[in-house]
Design an enzyme around this catalytic site. Sequence first.
Site, PDB file in Angstrom:
ATOM      1  N   THR A  92       0.871  -1.181   0.000  1.00 19.83           N
ATOM      2  CA  THR A  92       0.000   0.000   0.000  1.00 19.83           C
ATOM      3  C   THR A  92       0.904   1.226   0.000  1.00 19.83           C
ATOM      4  O   THR A  92       1.961   1.237   0.649  1.00 19.83           O
ATOM      5  CB  THR A  92      -0.882  -0.004   1.269  1.00 19.83           C
ATOM      6  OG1 THR A  92      -1.574  -1.246   1.323  1.00 19.83           O
ATOM      7  CG2 THR A  92      -1.885   1.142   1.237  1.00 19.83           C
ATOM      8  N   SER A 129       3.118 -10.596  -9.568  1.00 16.60           N
ATOM      9  CA  SER A 129       2.751  -9.731  -8.450  1.00 16.60           C
ATOM     10  C   SER A 129       1.244  -9.524  -8.451  1.00 16.60           C
ATOM     11  O   SER A 129       0.598  -9.588  -9.499  1.00 16.60           O
ATOM     12  CB  SER A 129       3.418  -8.356  -8.608  1.00 16.60           C
ATOM     13  OG  SER A 129       4.809  -8.472  -8.513  1.00 16.60           O
ATOM     14  N   THR A 130       0.701  -9.252  -7.266  1.00 14.89           N
ATOM     15  CA  THR A 130      -0.724  -8.937  -7.165  1.00 14.89           C
ATOM     16  C   THR A 130      -0.915  -7.461  -7.500  1.00 14.89           C
ATOM     17  O   THR A 130      -0.310  -6.595  -6.867  1.00 14.89           O
ATOM     18  CB  THR A 130      -1.224  -9.224  -5.733  1.00 14.89           C
ATOM     19  OG1 THR A 130      -0.914 -10.577  -5.419  1.00 14.89           O
ATOM     20  CG2 THR A 130      -2.720  -9.004  -5.624  1.00 14.89           C
ATOM     21  N   LYS A 220      -7.318 -12.612  -8.197  1.00 10.80           N
ATOM     22  CA  LYS A 220      -6.363 -12.657  -7.077  1.00 10.80           C
ATOM     23  C   LYS A 220      -6.821 -11.759  -5.926  1.00 10.80           C
ATOM     24  O   LYS A 220      -6.789 -12.148  -4.754  1.00 10.80           O
ATOM     25  CB  LYS A 220      -4.969 -12.249  -7.578  1.00 10.80           C
ATOM     26  CG  LYS A 220      -3.910 -12.168  -6.514  1.00 10.80           C
ATOM     27  CD  LYS A 220      -3.670 -13.484  -5.795  1.00 10.80           C
ATOM     28  CE  LYS A 220      -2.879 -13.270  -4.517  1.00 10.80           C
ATOM     29  NZ  LYS A 220      -2.665 -14.479  -3.745  1.00 10.80           N
ATOM     30  N   GLY A 273      -2.930 -11.497   9.605  1.00  9.71           N
ATOM     31  CA  GLY A 273      -1.784 -10.632   9.302  1.00  9.71           C
ATOM     32  C   GLY A 273      -1.237 -11.042   7.951  1.00  9.71           C
ATOM     33  O   GLY A 273      -1.954 -11.589   7.112  1.00  9.71           O
ATOM     34  N   CYS A 276      -0.229  -9.743   2.540  1.00 10.58           N
ATOM     35  CA  CYS A 276      -1.181  -9.647   1.423  1.00 10.58           C
ATOM     36  C   CYS A 276      -2.596  -9.207   1.769  1.00 10.58           C
ATOM     37  O   CYS A 276      -3.124  -8.296   1.126  1.00 10.58           O
ATOM     38  CB  CYS A 276      -1.234 -10.985   0.694  1.00 10.58           C
ATOM     39  SG  CYS A 276       0.322 -11.391  -0.089  1.00 10.58           S
ATOM     40  N   ARG A 346       5.372  -9.394   8.432  1.00 11.45           N
ATOM     41  CA  ARG A 346       4.639  -8.277   7.819  1.00 11.45           C
ATOM     42  C   ARG A 346       3.167  -8.290   8.252  1.00 11.45           C
ATOM     43  O   ARG A 346       2.503  -9.304   8.138  1.00 11.45           O
ATOM     44  CB  ARG A 346       4.771  -8.325   6.290  1.00 11.45           C
ATOM     45  CG  ARG A 346       6.193  -7.993   5.839  1.00 11.45           C
ATOM     46  CD  ARG A 346       6.354  -8.092   4.333  1.00 11.45           C
ATOM     47  NE  ARG A 346       6.268  -9.457   3.845  1.00 11.45           N
ATOM     48  CZ  ARG A 346       6.376  -9.798   2.564  1.00 11.45           C
ATOM     49  NH1 ARG A 346       6.580  -8.874   1.644  1.00 11.45           N
ATOM     50  NH2 ARG A 346       6.301 -11.060   2.203  1.00 11.45           N
TER      51      ARG A 346
END
EC number: 1.1.1.22
Length: 486
Positions: A92, A129-130, A220, A273, A276, A346
């Site tokens: 983000t 990648s998303t 996704k 958590g 993603c 993360r």
Amino acid sequence: MPIKRICCIGAGYVGGPTCAVIAKKCPDIVVTVTDIMPAKIAEWNSDSLPIFEPGLEEIVFEIRGNNLFFTTDGPKAIREADLIFISVNTPTKAYGAEKGKAPDLSCVESAARLIGKNASGATIIVEKSTVPVRAAESIAAILSAECREDGTSFQVLSNPEFLSEGTAIQDLLSPDRVLIGCESSEAGKLARKELADIYTRWVPEERIVTSNIWSSELTKLINNAMLAQKITCINATSAICEKTGADVSEVAKAVGMDQRIGPAFLNCSIGFGGSCFHKDILSLVYLCKQLSLDEVADYWQMIVDLNELQRRRFCQRIVKSLYGNVAGKKLAIFGFAFKENTGDTRESSAIVVCKHLLNEQAQLAIYDPKVRESQIIRDLQSPGCEFNSSSLKIETCPYEATKGASAIVICTEWKAFKNLNYQKLYDSMESGARWIFDGRNILDHQKLMETGFQVHCVGKALHLQNGRRSSGLTNGHAFPFHNGDH
Ligand SMILES: NC(=O)c1ccc[n+]([C@@H]2O[C@H](COP(=O)([O-])OP(=O)(O)OC[C@H]3O[C@@H](n4cnc5c(N)ncnc54)[C@H](O)[C@@H]3O)[C@@H](O)[C@H]2O)c1
């Protein structure tokens, strides 16, 4: 022409394991993983890999140097490749306009520019990648703007990755499905076939799913949002259970037996958590807002909000149970990774819990089987968290962490935590009430109470104290039946 050389841009949790499995399954293809972080590449080339995944080391150590390579020389790897995976991070946005809302696609853009400048011949570009819907369009535009060499052409495919950290190798070896989105042109279909031909070396053909590029990109995001939603459903249920005397494990078991729902992702906890779910839902919310679908955006946003609430409720419960004050009290934190079998922290709920407790001036002793000390300190040393070095100790042994503590707080569902000697832990703790706050509901609570612990577990009536189960129903929360209600 069959693919002979693959390059992967981004040597992270996706790029590393994905390429290790492809190289292992396709010994005739040379797979080169490249990254802008020299330290990370050095670790991939060392005996201590930068990430922990069960089964990963065995594969990398077996084939590294044969047909699997890690390098910082991106331009060379790109120049030689027939197919290039873009596996860079898409967090983000943490700066500027739409900070905290929009996805930050700067790494995707820089990867696309690097490819445009260095690729040669007909090259397939695979978006792993998303990314938001229609990102492939931007990638294609960047590629053609950067490309200088005559005879170079690109086909962009979408092939999102569905692996789950902690089981990445297993997921890659036996995926539920491999999704490939392509353009409807003949060239698009041909590129799709070349990528599919790699996967079908070990994935049954019926598990290769094809779609248009935009469906693939959206799938996704929706996939992650639905998984997070399922977790949030049971966590929201846990809040009701804690106030009514219903038991969330019993509810989850019975609900999960409905084949339309299924039992996976119904373990209530202190919130999801990982790198993603949070950012992908924010990306979806941002997309909906861009499309003026405000109510749809609000729907997805609520998942993120409820996840925050779940973490907050747990922190408040700890402080409240310890007489509203944890200042100066030692608390043992078991688990810092966002889930078991990974060292990844993360968006870990443990970070939120630890920051809350440090701000309340608790003394924390943190133990996690895989997370490095430097990582824990980095995660906690962020704005909004105040502590001095004497308030935080990172331990390498759970028994050391617990000595003199008033409470044990379980933040990660490591199986090893189930097999500890809780009598020994109890005996080494501060005298008086000794608490266990089981944020993952993994322990045998009855046995713990018999040992003498006071137990709070997410989603069970208030808390369980010395074998006495206190129920919300006896505390004025019973709901009256209305006329005719049954
Ligand atoms: N982690 C997961 O479980 C998971 C699962 C499925 C999909 N994804 C998606 O895959 C993508 C990658 O995720 P990750 O967890 O592997 O991220 P990561 O942060 O672990 O790895 C990304 C790597 O890309 C490198 N990088 C960034 N820009 C680069 C550039 N221009 N050239 C070379 N290297 C560059 C970074 O240095 C980093 O090492 C994200 O879009 C993520 O949403 C992640």
